[in-house]
Design a protein around this motif. Structure first.
Motif, PDB file in Angstrom:
ATOM      1  N   GLN A   1       2.040   1.647  -3.516  1.00  9.46           N
ATOM      2  CA  GLN A   1       0.958   2.113  -4.384  1.00  9.46           C
ATOM      3  C   GLN A   1       0.694   3.608  -4.190  1.00  9.46           C
ATOM      4  O   GLN A   1       0.476   4.330  -5.150  1.00  9.46           O
ATOM      5  CB  GLN A   1      -0.320   1.331  -4.126  1.00  9.46           C
ATOM      6  N   ARG A   2       0.709   4.071  -2.949  1.00  4.21           N
ATOM      7  CA  ARG A   2       0.469   5.496  -2.688  1.00  4.21           C
ATOM      8  C   ARG A   2       1.572   6.359  -3.306  1.00  4.21           C
ATOM      9  O   ARG A   2       1.294   7.404  -3.886  1.00  4.21           O
ATOM     10  CB  ARG A   2       0.377   5.752  -1.189  1.00  4.21           C
TER      11      ARG A   2
ATOM     12  N   GLU B   1       0.674  14.133 -14.171  1.00  3.42           N
ATOM     13  CA  GLU B   1      -0.524  14.562 -14.878  1.00  3.42           C
ATOM     14  C   GLU B   1      -0.878  16.017 -14.587  1.00  3.42           C
ATOM     15  O   GLU B   1      -1.884  16.522 -15.056  1.00  3.42           O
ATOM     16  CB  GLU B   1      -1.697  13.658 -14.514  1.00  3.42           C
TER      17      GLU B   1
ATOM     18  N   LYS C   1       3.500   5.572  -5.821  1.00  2.00           N
ATOM     19  CA  LYS C   1       3.352   5.473  -7.269  1.00  2.00           C
ATOM     20  C   LYS C   1       2.214   6.383  -7.747  1.00  2.00           C
ATOM     21  O   LYS C   1       2.357   7.096  -8.738  1.00  2.00           O
ATOM     22  CB  LYS C   1       3.066   4.024  -7.647  1.00  2.00           C
ATOM     23  N   ASN C   2       1.109   6.392  -7.014  1.00  2.00           N
ATOM     24  CA  ASN C   2      -0.017   7.246  -7.389  1.00  2.00           C
ATOM     25  C   ASN C   2       0.327   8.727  -7.262  1.00  2.00           C
ATOM     26  O   ASN C   2      -0.112   9.539  -8.069  1.00  2.00           O
ATOM     27  CB  ASN C   2      -1.244   6.915  -6.542  1.00  2.00           C
ATOM     28  N   ARG C   3       1.112   9.084  -6.248  1.00  2.00           N
ATOM     29  CA  ARG C   3       1.548  10.480  -6.112  1.00  2.00           C
ATOM     30  C   ARG C   3       2.390  10.915  -7.290  1.00  2.00           C
ATOM     31  O   ARG C   3       2.230  12.022  -7.810  1.00  2.00           O
ATOM     32  CB  ARG C   3       2.347  10.663  -4.820  1.00  2.00           C
TER      33      ARG C   3
ATOM     34  N   LEU D   1       2.387   9.610 -10.318  1.00  2.00           N
ATOM     35  CA  LEU D   1       1.512   9.700 -11.495  1.00  2.00           C
ATOM     36  C   LEU D   1       0.655  10.955 -11.443  1.00  2.00           C
ATOM     37  O   LEU D   1       0.437  11.618 -12.461  1.00  2.00           O
ATOM     38  CB  LEU D   1       0.628   8.458 -11.583  1.00  2.00           C
ATOM     39  N   TYR D   2       0.196  11.326 -10.273  1.00  2.00           N
ATOM     40  CA  TYR D   2      -0.620  12.519 -10.092  1.00  2.00           C
ATOM     41  C   TYR D   2       0.190  13.771 -10.427  1.00  2.00           C
ATOM     42  O   TYR D   2      -0.294  14.677 -11.101  1.00  2.00           O
ATOM     43  CB  TYR D   2      -1.131  12.568  -8.652  1.00  2.00           C
TER      44      TYR D   2
ATOM     45  N   ARG E   1       0.823  -1.215   0.000  1.00  2.00           N
ATOM     46  CA  ARG E   1       0.000   0.000   0.000  1.00  2.00           C
ATOM     47  C   ARG E   1       0.852   1.258   0.000  1.00  2.00           C
ATOM     48  O   ARG E   1       0.513   2.242  -0.663  1.00  2.00           O
ATOM     49  CB  ARG E   1      -0.949  -0.010   1.190  1.00  2.00           C
TER      50      ARG E   1
END
Length: 116
Positions: free
Chosen positions: A96-97, A107, A99-101, A103-104, A93
């Protein structure tokens, strides 16, 4: 079979250790899968492995009781499962967090509630 295991186990190790021996293999197995048959199989493997490891440790270390040694071994399996299980594990987790940061940010989003 569970009732038979409880009756035999209560006389051998006591209520608290018997509860730990019944619950913790299932907790560890649940971290690794969503399928019942896989969870039952993993739970049996975790219980057997901790039973063998705890008994071996108890026979190698003088004055180490077998029941608590088994519970320590199965608790180590639970800790490893909670940390490293794919999908449910704490480290997964965290990964994942992060990685999402990233990617965010890529973008064009603004992370952590800050504004421009």
């Amino acid at each position: 079979m569970i009732v038979l295991a409880i009756i035999i186990g209560l006389q051998t190790v006591g209520v608290i250790l018997m509860s730990a021996m019944l619950i913790t293999p299932a907790v560890a197995a649940r971290q690794w899968t969503n399928k019942l048959w896989v969870m039952v199989t993993l739970s049996a493997l975790f219980g057997a492995a901790s039973g063998i490891a705890g008994t071996a440790a108890s026979s190698l270390v003088p004055k180490l009781p077998t029941g608590p040694a088994i519970v320590v071994c199965v608790s180590a399996i639970v800790i490893i499962s909670v940390l490293f299980a794919p999908g449910r594990g704490v480290l997964h987790r965290v990964y994942q967090r992060r990685k999402n940061r990233v990617l965010y940010k890529l973008e064009g989003g603004v992370p952590d509630g800050t504004t421009n």
